[in-house]
Design an enzyme around this catalytic site. Structure first.
Site, PDB file in Angstrom:
ATOM      1  CB  SER A   1      -0.890   0.006   1.236  1.00 46.55           C
ATOM      2  OG  SER A   1      -0.048   0.158   2.367  1.00 46.55           O
ATOM      3  CE  LYS A   2       0.326   7.646  -3.293  1.00 44.65           C
ATOM      4  NZ  LYS A   2       0.816   7.456  -4.590  1.00 44.65           N
TER       5      LYS A   2
END
Ligand code: GLU
Length: 497
Positions: free
Chosen positions: A266-267
């Site tokens: 994930s970012k």
């Protein structure tokens, strides 16, 4: 031989224009590209923009640029034209879903006519209430088929009245859907667990399921490679293919990409956009090589592969079933290997803009060829150029004079050595001002004067850098050139006095 007999292989990458190319998307596109090339097939690019709320201005152009940068241009579909603008090529267009609404509407209607889909007029409020009641009763939430009870006359009345409606696909009950995924093996789903899917929304836009199936069919895609997150959609797609009477393509679902703690990539835990890697100075060849090995390996020790080599050795059947950890350090290693392989001129050309960003003033009298040669062996991404060697460019070095003293040496000895080193250096001709020659000459000078290496080389290095760690004093001196080197040695003497 597949269901499609001798039909040419056609793969597709179908990104949604949400603002950037995800690293997982790059892997999907890469495998699709490779698979198409391995089979003399066609790699198609389609834009899936039916969720207009997620659409980001300029995202399609950005996606295409990122793919082109990575060397993965499509053969057909949406691509960058010679003028750098978004263009379209091929006989099965339009290749942008928002331009195909009529096609989806026609097919949704076809299913309604065949009795395999139905109009649903339920209001959002009713659906909310239904969901809440099912949740309270501890049931799985699902549509209760209220609108399936409507008579043809009632339906006609509501349509004539312009009542808001969607079209739902009627999932057949109690069926087992079985398919052979190229990566995951045999997959089974029971239709009892599948809700009647909305295929056409009230605004006339299709949902992902209908659009994806209609497009893969109309664009003659026979090999669908996509991320594992779409695996649960596949039985719905298969049911749609069956309802239309179309051949089902071969599916290959790629394992999830994971952070090092095994959570989904994930970012929040780092960069996931290909564009960020590009901007930080990762080379496309390195990123592609690294991404190719996320969930696949050739079964040998070899790790460095060009795209052409990947086309030779990649095997979709050997892609792993379980998630692949995205190891940033490994990526940095790949990138440093590719940076080292560049010829010095190429490296300089690429690194120069990053240097100018990191360092406000780059004095023209420095030996930048030497500087870049050192950085080329040292850094793992171009954005690091100059970061650890800021002292080279500094007008003044700020350090404590004690730093010049080697171990327990006497200050007087260090002072004396620095002074005689200056006298020695002043004898050297400019052409000799190269690290190797400097090293040889200075070591001779140390030996013939019975000095200690540490009592000359440590203060020299520290005087030139002001740092505990750095490249060798000879390399630093070569970059600085005679004047700056001697100036820094003199400043050291002043500080130490
Ligand atoms: N539009 C989907 C995405 O953005 C593609 C799903 C598929 O490949 O079927 O990932």
């Amino acid at each position: 031989m597949s269901l499609f007999g001798k039909q040419k292989t056609r793969t597709r990458f179908a990104p949604s224009p949400t603002g950037y190319l995800h690293i997982g998307g790059l892997r999907t596109a890469l495998y699709e590209y490779i698979f198409a090339k391995q089979n003399q097939g066609t790699f198609v690019l389609r834009i899936e923009d039916t969720d207009q709320t997620r659409e980001v201005e300029g995202a399609v152009g950005g996606l295409l640029k990122a793919l082109k940068w990575a060397g993965l241009e499509a053969d057909e579909g949406i691509l960058l034209g010679n003028d750098g603008k978004v263009a379209e090529k091929g006989n099965f267009g339009p290749y942008t879903q928002s331009k195909r609404l009529k096609i989806y509407q026609k097919y949704a209607q076809e299913l309604v006519n065949k009795g395999q889909a139905y109009y649903c007029f339920c209001t959002p409020a009713r659906l909310e209430e239904l969901k809440a009641n099912q949740q309270t009763a501890g049931q799985l939430t699902h549509y209760d088929r209220e609108c399936l009870k409507l008579t043809p006359d009632e339906i006609k009345g509501k349509l004539d009245n312009g009542e808001r409606h969607v079209i739902r696909f009627q999932i057949p009950e109690g069926q087992e859907i079985k398919f052979q995924d190229e990566v995951k093996g045999e997959i089974k789903f029971n239709t009892t667990d599948i809700d009647d899917q909305i295929i056409l929304k009230s605004d006339g836009f299709p949902t992902y399921h209908l659009a994806s199936v209609v497009d893969d069919y109309s664009m003659k895609i026979n090999y669908v490679i996509r991320g594992e997150e779409w695996l649960s959609s596949t039985p719905k797609h298969i049911l749609l293919y069956q309802a239309f009477g179309w051949a089902v393509p071969q599916f290959a679902h790629l394992p999830l990409l994971l952070n090092s703690d095994k959570s989904k990539l994930s970012k929040r835990q780092g960069d996931v956009a290909v564009e960020d890697y590009r901007d930080h100075g990762y080379l496309p060849e390195a990123l592609v090589n690294f991404v190719a090995l996320l969930g696949w390996n050739p079964g040998t020790e070899k790790e460095i592969f060009s795209l052409a080599e990947l086309i030779k050795v990649f095997d979709i059947k050997k892609v792993h079933k379980s998630g692949a950890v995205f190891n940033q350090e490994k990526l940095n290693w790949f990138n440093s290997e590719y940076l080292k392989k560049l010829n010095p001129g190429e490296f300089q050309k690429m690194a120069r803009p990053y240097l100018e960003k990191n360092i406000k003033q780059v004095s023209p009298d420095l030996n930048l060829d030497k500087f870049f040669a050192i950085e080329q062996q040292r850094i793992s991404r171009l954005s690091e150029v100059g970061e650890d060697l800021k002292f080279i460019f500094a007008a003044d070095l700020n350090y404590q004079a004690e730093g010049l003293i080697w171990k327990k040496s006497a200050k007087a000895t260090i002072l004396k050595n620095l002074k005689s080193l200056i006298v020695e250096l002043q004898k050297y001709d400019k052409p000799d001002w190269r690290a190797e020659t400097l090293e040889k000459n200075i070591r001779d000078f140390i030996a013939s004067n019975n000095l200690l290496n540490g009592e000359v080389l440590w203060p020299m290095r520290f005087a030139l850098t002001g740092e505990e760690k750095s490249p060798t004093p000879f390399e630093v001196a070569e970059i600085l050139g005679p004047e700056k080197t001697i100036k820094r040695l003199k400043e050291a003497i002043e500080k130490l006095k």
